[in-house]
Design an enzyme around this catalytic site. Structure first.
Site, PDB file in Angstrom:
ATOM      1  CD  GLN A 197      31.484 128.600 -32.057  1.00 25.41           C
ATOM      2  OE1 GLN A 197      32.518 128.030 -32.393  1.00 25.41           O
ATOM      3  NE2 GLN A 197      31.435 129.906 -31.798  1.00 25.41           N
ATOM      4  CG  HIS A 215      33.041 123.212 -34.122  1.00 24.54           C
ATOM      5  ND1 HIS A 215      33.156 124.481 -34.653  1.00 24.54           N
ATOM      6  CD2 HIS A 215      33.319 123.334 -32.797  1.00 24.54           C
ATOM      7  CE1 HIS A 215      33.509 125.327 -33.695  1.00 24.54           C
ATOM      8  NE2 HIS A 215      33.613 124.659 -32.564  1.00 24.54           N
ATOM      9  CD  GLU A 219      35.541 124.144 -29.490  1.00 24.60           C
ATOM     10  OE1 GLU A 219      34.888 124.870 -28.710  1.00 24.60           O
ATOM     11  OE2 GLU A 219      35.881 124.500 -30.633  1.00 24.60           O
ATOM     12  CG  HIS A 228      29.978 124.781 -28.514  1.00 23.72           C
ATOM     13  ND1 HIS A 228      29.939 124.043 -29.678  1.00 23.72           N
ATOM     14  CD2 HIS A 228      31.105 125.545 -28.609  1.00 23.72           C
ATOM     15  CE1 HIS A 228      30.973 124.332 -30.438  1.00 23.72           C
ATOM     16  NE2 HIS A 228      31.697 125.258 -29.819  1.00 23.72           N
ATOM     17  NE  ARG A 280      30.758 132.796 -36.410  1.00 25.15           N
ATOM     18  CZ  ARG A 280      31.672 132.471 -37.312  1.00 25.15           C
ATOM     19  NH1 ARG A 280      31.295 132.074 -38.520  1.00 25.15           N
ATOM     20  NH2 ARG A 280      32.957 132.541 -37.017  1.00 25.15           N
TER      21      ARG A 280
END
Length: 417
Positions: free
Chosen positions: A97, A99, A134, A267, A286
């Site tokens: 995926q 972001h 994240e 990642h 994704r």
């Protein structure tokens, strides 16, 4: 200070009993994938309020008085609690995926709203307007894929595979290696990524042949990147993400190690349990290892096609005994609190540790017990307990309870500049 009740989400990739085993709670028999601690509207923590034990969603609690609970500076910069903390347990590989950036998320969210997509539509890419940087703190040995490898390294893996295969699979490996040999790094990664995602007959034929070759050839199996392919395929047989993983860095973390991931970085988490912290968003594009929606054009548009090293993050140790991980994202920082035995303590207050707070804080106890003490009161946290400390209740101190040891994690925003 508010005690929290948090929900464990039972995604199929979760590890049965891992989160309940960490926190000392009863397993429910379902896969335990993520426990969310925060104010995300999809799954907010439930705060206990008042002496009668009333309960309210943390998002609603904060919305009723953001200036006091977030602090004026945080409330002015963000629309709510800016971070989301999770306990993550991967028993199977998560999807490959990416972001979006804040600008990409805002644009995509508005575009999908204008198109009339329902908020929970399975074909929706953007569920809010926020980016989702994240970090993950490994609580166990933790294996992940993170960022593109240098094209030459990826090409070496495909060349090694090709040498062990017959035509036409050897020719497919040679073609992939030639794409990776393009003089422009971004174009090399982009074209190879798109080719592997494209679902061609050649790539589909190569995958089982590659797995069979790795199984019978010890030299191939000695390459960690190649050795990982059969493990991934076990859970996602025939998925395009299996071969795609060879483009990415294989990262093996020991307990206590941390990596961080910004927008556009491809990642996937493969296995292990950790504390994950992110901006308060649920935006995911994704690219494989999933039965869910894959929007290849949008994925290509937000992916950063550049090689990256492993983005390890080391803690800063303060004079007060604080161990703080500060990624390059304003929404959050993570503090690891370890109250060892008296004999091991050399810090302030005989081992007591101040809870770093730049506005609101969430604290989760994962071992033993500790007292969280503020000017307005205190709460004794046992393993598995968590609290929300509002900005107007600072400062907070993590204190040893009756000489017991304890370990916890605390998340707060970074100082607002």
């Amino acid at each position: 200070m508010y005690r929290l009740t948090n929900t464990i989400r039972d995604y199929a990739w979760g590890s049965a009993g891992a989160i309940s085993g960490l926190l000392g709670t009863a397993p429910n028999g379902k896969p335990e994938a993520e426990m969310w601690l925060g104010a995300h509207p999809v799954e907010p923590s439930i705060a206990s309020v008042g002496e009668d034990g009333g309960q309210v969603g943390l998002d609603e609690l904060i919305a009723a008085d953001p200036g006091s609970l977030l602090g004026s500076a945080v409330a002015a910069q963000y629309s709510g609690l800016p971070f989301l903390m999770k306990v993550l347990a991967a028993g199977k590989p998560l999807s490959i995926q990416v972001h979006p950036s804040a600008e990409q998320a805002a644009t995509g969210f508005r575009r999908e709203n204008a198109a009339g997509l329902a908020p929970d539509a399975p074909t929706r890419n953007y569920r809010d307007e926020s980016h989702k940087p994240e970090m993950i703190y490994a609580l166990s040995d933790f294996v992940a894929l993170s960022g593109f490898r240098a094209p030459a390294r990826a090409a070496a893996s495909f060349n090694a595979l090709g040498a062990a295969l017959r035509a036409p699979d050897a020719a497919t490996c040679a073609h992939i290696a030639s794409l990776l040999a393009a003089p422009d790094e971004a174009e090399a990664l982009r074209s190879t990524f798109e080719y592997l995602l494209g679902g061609s007959h050649e790539v589909g034929h190569l995958q089982p042949a590659a797995l069979e070759a790795i199984g019978r050839n010890p030299d191939l199996a000695a390459d960690p990147a190649l050795a990982e392919l059969p493990r991934i395929d076990e859970h996602h047989p025939g998925d395009a993400g299996v071969l795609l993983s060879l483009l990415l860095n294989l990262v093996v973390l020991s307990p206590g190690q941390v990596i961080y991931l910004g927008s556009g970085i491809v990642h996937a988490y493969l296995r292990g349990i950790g504390i994950e912290v992110m901006a308060n968003s649920d935006n995911v594009l994704r690219g494989g290892l999933t039965p869910k929606h894959i929007d290849v054009p949008e994925l290509m548009a937000i992916t950063r096609f550049e090689a990256h090293g492993v983005p390890e993050l080391r803690a800063t140790e303060t004079m007060y005994g604080q161990q703080i991980f500060t990624p390059p994202y304003a929404e959050f920082q993570l503090q690891h609190i370890d109250l060892g035995s008296d004999e091991d303590s050399a810090g302030m207050g005989g081992g007591d540790v101040p809870v770093a707070a730049n506005g609101p804080v969430i604290v989760l106890c994962v071992e033993g017990r500790m007292l969280i003490d503020t000017p307005r009161g205190n709460e004794l946290l046992h393993r598995g307990d968590s609290v929300f400390i509002p900005a107007n209740e600072a400062p907070a101190m993590a204190r040893r309870s009756a000489n017991a040891t304890g370990r916890a994690f605390a998340v707060t925003p970074q100082p607002v500049l």
